[in-house]
Write a protein that holds these residues in place. Structure first.
Motif, PDB file in Angstrom:
ATOM      1  N   PRO A  90       0.815  -1.121   0.030  1.00  0.00           N
ATOM      2  CA  PRO A  90       0.023   0.093  -0.022  1.00  0.00           C
ATOM      3  C   PRO A  90       1.056   1.430  -0.092  1.00  0.00           C
ATOM      4  N   ASP A  91       0.374   2.289  -0.494  1.00  0.00           N
ATOM      5  CA  ASP A  91       1.390   3.423  -0.877  1.00  0.00           C
ATOM      6  C   ASP A  91       1.575   4.069   0.417  1.00  0.00           C
ATOM      7  N   GLY A  92       0.643   3.943   1.430  1.00  0.00           N
ATOM      8  CA  GLY A  92       1.113   4.596   2.876  1.00  0.00           C
ATOM      9  C   GLY A  92       2.549   4.120   3.425  1.00  0.00           C
ATOM     10  N   GLU A  93       2.699   2.617   3.207  1.00  0.00           N
ATOM     11  CA  GLU A  93       3.805   2.014   3.787  1.00  0.00           C
ATOM     12  C   GLU A  93       5.049   1.738   3.012  1.00  0.00           C
ATOM     13  N   ALA A  94       4.948   2.137   1.540  1.00  0.00           N
ATOM     14  CA  ALA A  94       5.866   1.546   0.586  1.00  0.00           C
ATOM     15  C   ALA A  94       7.134   2.315   0.732  1.00  0.00           C
ATOM     16  N   THR A  95       7.128   3.783   1.081  1.00  0.00           N
ATOM     17  CA  THR A  95       8.286   4.463   1.214  1.00  0.00           C
ATOM     18  C   THR A  95       9.362   3.950   2.323  1.00  0.00           C
ATOM     19  N   ALA A  96       8.715   3.684   3.622  1.00  0.00           N
ATOM     20  CA  ALA A  96       9.411   3.135   4.703  1.00  0.00           C
ATOM     21  C   ALA A  96       9.871   1.788   4.317  1.00  0.00           C
ATOM     22  N   LEU A  97       9.082   0.935   3.784  1.00  0.00           N
ATOM     23  CA  LEU A  97       9.635  -0.544   3.445  1.00  0.00           C
ATOM     24  C   LEU A  97      10.635  -0.306   2.178  1.00  0.00           C
ATOM     25  N   ASP A  98      10.440   0.529   1.602  1.00  0.00           N
ATOM     26  CA  ASP A  98      11.694   0.530   0.500  1.00  0.00           C
ATOM     27  C   ASP A  98      12.853   1.025   0.971  1.00  0.00           C
ATOM     28  N   GLU A  99      12.744   2.183   2.117  1.00  0.00           N
ATOM     29  CA  GLU A  99      14.083   2.636   2.562  1.00  0.00           C
ATOM     30  C   GLU A  99      14.851   1.704   3.335  1.00  0.00           C
ATOM     31  N   LEU A 100      14.219   0.597   3.821  1.00  0.00           N
ATOM     32  CA  LEU A 100      14.878  -0.494   4.549  1.00  0.00           C
ATOM     33  C   LEU A 100      15.731  -1.547   3.621  1.00  0.00           C
ATOM     34  N   ASP A 101      15.741  -1.358   2.503  1.00  0.00           N
ATOM     35  CA  ASP A 101      16.485  -1.946   1.322  1.00  0.00           C
ATOM     36  C   ASP A 101      16.558  -3.403   1.662  1.00  0.00           C
ATOM     37  N   ILE A 102      15.529  -3.935   1.999  1.00  0.00           N
ATOM     38  CA  ILE A 102      15.331  -5.304   2.170  1.00  0.00           C
ATOM     39  C   ILE A 102      15.196  -6.210   0.645  1.00  0.00           C
ATOM     40  N   HIS A 103      14.331  -5.395  -0.039  1.00  0.00           N
ATOM     41  CA  HIS A 103      13.843  -6.266  -1.104  1.00  0.00           C
ATOM     42  C   HIS A 103      14.310  -5.712  -2.456  1.00  0.00           C
ATOM     43  N   GLU A 105      12.590  -4.905  -5.153  1.00  0.00           N
ATOM     44  CA  GLU A 105      11.570  -3.895  -5.538  1.00  0.00           C
ATOM     45  C   GLU A 105      10.575  -4.015  -4.770  1.00  0.00           C
ATOM     46  N   VAL A 106      10.139  -2.750  -4.429  1.00  0.00           N
ATOM     47  CA  VAL A 106       8.837  -2.353  -3.676  1.00  0.00           C
ATOM     48  C   VAL A 106       8.044  -1.519  -4.462  1.00  0.00           C
ATOM     49  N   ARG A 107       6.836  -2.498  -5.156  1.00  0.00           N
ATOM     50  CA  ARG A 107       5.879  -1.636  -6.001  1.00  0.00           C
ATOM     51  C   ARG A 107       4.602  -0.927  -5.083  1.00  0.00           C
ATOM     52  N   ARG A 108       4.475   0.131  -5.486  1.00  0.00           N
ATOM     53  CA  ARG A 108       3.317   0.911  -4.718  1.00  0.00           C
ATOM     54  C   ARG A 108       2.097   0.677  -5.271  1.00  0.00           C
ATOM     55  N   VAL A 109       0.952   0.284  -4.444  1.00  0.00           N
ATOM     56  CA  VAL A 109      -0.380   0.250  -4.893  1.00  0.00           C
ATOM     57  C   VAL A 109      -1.175   1.418  -4.104  1.00  0.00           C
ATOM     58  N   PRO A 110      -1.693   1.880  -5.266  1.00  0.00           N
ATOM     59  CA  PRO A 110      -2.496   3.232  -5.098  1.00  0.00           C
ATOM     60  C   PRO A 110      -3.657   2.761  -4.008  1.00  0.00           C
ATOM     61  N   ARG A 111      -3.873   3.797  -3.112  1.00  0.00           N
ATOM     62  CA  ARG A 111      -4.942   3.781  -2.228  1.00  0.00           C
ATOM     63  C   ARG A 111      -6.361   3.326  -2.857  1.00  0.00           C
ATOM     64  N   GLY A 112      -7.127   2.431  -2.470  1.00  0.00           N
ATOM     65  CA  GLY A 112      -8.259   1.828  -2.919  1.00  0.00           C
ATOM     66  C   GLY A 112      -8.139   0.590  -3.953  1.00  0.00           C
ATOM     67  N   GLU A 113      -6.844   0.476  -4.379  1.00  0.00           N
ATOM     68  CA  GLU A 113      -6.666  -0.794  -5.247  1.00  0.00           C
ATOM     69  C   GLU A 113      -6.217  -1.949  -4.291  1.00  0.00           C
ATOM     70  N   SER A 114      -6.222  -3.099  -4.693  1.00  0.00           N
ATOM     71  CA  SER A 114      -5.763  -4.266  -3.929  1.00  0.00           C
ATOM     72  C   SER A 114      -4.289  -4.707  -4.121  1.00  0.00           C
ATOM     73  N   ALA A 115      -3.601  -4.884  -3.491  1.00  0.00           N
ATOM     74  CA  ALA A 115      -2.206  -5.508  -3.558  1.00  0.00           C
ATOM     75  C   ALA A 115      -2.247  -6.890  -3.897  1.00  0.00           C
ATOM     76  N   VAL A 116      -3.316  -7.720  -3.508  1.00  0.00           N
ATOM     77  CA  VAL A 116      -3.532  -9.230  -3.835  1.00  0.00           C
ATOM     78  C   VAL A 116      -3.846  -9.082  -5.338  1.00  0.00           C
ATOM     79  N   GLU A 117      -4.503  -8.378  -5.826  1.00  0.00           N
ATOM     80  CA  GLU A 117      -4.666  -8.525  -7.207  1.00  0.00           C
ATOM     81  C   GLU A 117      -3.709  -7.921  -8.142  1.00  0.00           C
ATOM     82  N   ALA A 118      -3.156  -6.880  -7.642  1.00  0.00           N
ATOM     83  CA  ALA A 118      -1.717  -6.419  -8.333  1.00  0.00           C
ATOM     84  C   ALA A 118      -0.596  -7.672  -8.482  1.00  0.00           C
ATOM     85  N   ALA A 119      -0.663  -8.419  -7.238  1.00  0.00           N
ATOM     86  CA  ALA A 119       0.342  -9.461  -7.314  1.00  0.00           C
ATOM     87  C   ALA A 119      -0.104 -10.683  -8.010  1.00  0.00           C
TER      88      ALA A 119
END
Length: 424
Positions: A90-103, A105-119
């Motif tokens: 979700p867009d709200g957590e994507a920035t912090a997750l990306d900055e952790l540099d674990i993965h 790629e972190v793809r942002r899912v816009p508010r109101g859309e489903s991360a499950v469907e995107a995956a």
């Protein structure tokens, strides 16, 4: 008071600093170094984990999903380009997750859309074979996908859902192996647990001190050193100067001359890694300078069983074979029946993922005992000797130590207990 042989080596002479937590870097190395091999061993091309706020997947902290708010999908997959990690966040957590540099790629899912469907759409574009999901009948760490999440995932995947398999074997292969840096931290945890127990035996006054007071002393040492319980606080430590109580809490029983005392204790470091160590003592009667011959022989039998189990711990050996090695000595020594397994994996929890060192006494109860040991696995294991006391109850010496499996055999994490501690 007690007369105890001090530990050969100690890390508890000064208060350690636990503020610099190595978990972020270790976790990243585990994902990039160990997870691809685990996926290959389990025969899966893709692994899906769904994380969310408040009721998260138990694997979340291992993959960087512990701070998920809205639903996020973590994908790990193998293709012609190698190993990849991709998160639909979700867009709200994507920035912090990306900055952790674990993965990767972190793809942002816009508010109101489903991360499950995107995956699911991404997976539909790939020609994966087996797709692992966290539904398991035997491994709690691989059983984090809720019923509603699974229904949503299956609907989003459509026909591709037929390729879904349990992540049981994948999670088993991944979590059962520890990196050398993790083993060193667990070595510290084991040493602290052992040191604290020797110190606890020093504070006992026979006829006055209770099991619960010894347990409280250990709780105070944990607080002083800034470490946590390796398992549920109500039963850590288990201090028992009476008959067998199994996994239990310390009681108000007064420690008396002639008692054999068991302390089963572990600490957690960095809120991640744990130890599980037992130390045994005998309370001398008036005029005694050593334990009676019978008690001393029980101790020696238990220690011999521990060493037999240790000698059997090698890559390729099944857990049941380690159990059988020490049970054969138990039978020869005339020990009463002991229900507990010789040992268990230890790491992120006291009873961790990996082969069970049991099964010789009841094969159907311990299916994981048929799993083979591998280098990098860490175990807590016992040498048992049980006898019937004069009141008809039973007492068991269980010489519990910790060891890591290496390429050539096993290595004790710390100096094992060689002599029965004597409390005067």
């Amino acid at each position: 008071m007690a007369a105890c042989s001090p530990p050969v080596e100690s890390t508890s002479d000064s208060l350690p600093d636990w503020s610099d937590n190595p978990w972020p870097e270790i976790r990243k190395e585990r994902i990039n170094r160990l997870l691809p091999e685990a996926m290959k061993a389990a025969g899966v091309d893709c692994w899906i984990s769904i994380c969310r706020e408040n009721h998260n997947d138990p694997i979340a902290s291992h993959i960087g999903g512990e701070n998920a708010g809205g639903t996020a999908v973590f994908l790990f997959y193998l293709d012609e380009g190698g190993f990849h990690s991709l998160v639909f966040s979700p867009d709200g957590e994507a920035t912090a997750l990306d900055e952790l540099d674990i993965h990767e790629e972190v793809r942002r899912v816009p508010r109101g859309e489903s991360a499950v469907e995107a995956a699911a759409a991404f997976i539909g574009e790939k020609n994966f074979g087996k797709i692992a999901v966290n539904s398991s009948e035997s491994n709690a760490m691989a059983d984090g996908l809720s019923y509603s999440q699974r229904m949503e995932l299956e609907e989003a995947l459509g026909e591709v859902a037929d390729k879904m398999v349990s992540s049981t074997e994948l999670v088993y292969e991944w979590l059962s192996i520890k990196l050398p840096a993790e083993v060193e931290i667990m070595r510290q945890a084991a040493q602290l647990a052992s040191d604290f127990q020797y110190q606890a035996y020093d504070m006992i006054e026979p006829g006055k001190t209770t099991d619960a007071e010894v347990a409280q002393f250990l709780k105070e040492k944990m607080s002083e050193y800034g470490v946590k319980d390796a398992w549920h606080p109500d039963q850590n430590p288990n201090v028992n100067s009476g008959p067998d109580r199994g996994h239990s809490h310390a009681t108000e029983k007064v420690i008396m001359p002639g008692d054999v005392i068991q302390i089963d204790f572990g600490v957690k470091l960095y809120d991640i890694w744990v130890s599980d160590i037992q130390r045994f003592a005998y309370v001398l009667n008036e005029g005694e300078t050593e334990a009676p011959a019978a008690i001393q022989s029980y101790w020696e039998h238990g220690k011999a069983g521990s060493r037999a189990a240790f000698a059997a711990m090698k890559p390729g050996v099944k857990g049941v074979e380690v159990d059988r090695a020490q049970r054969e000595l138990m039978e020869k020594a005339g020990s009463e029946y002991v229900m507990w397994s010789t040992g268990h994996p230890v790491g992120y929890v006291a009873h961790d993922v990996g082969p069970n060192l049991g099964g010789a006494q009841s094969p159907s109860v311990r299916p994981a005992a048929e799993k083979e040991l591998k280098a990098g696995m860490v175990f807590a294991f016992d040498g048992f000797h049980s006898w019937k006391r004069t009141d008809g109850t039973f007492k068991t010496i269980s010489v519990e130590e910790m060891a890591v499996v290496t390429e050539y055999g096993a290595e004790f994490l710390i100096q094992p207990q060689e002599e029965l501690i004597l409390v005067r």
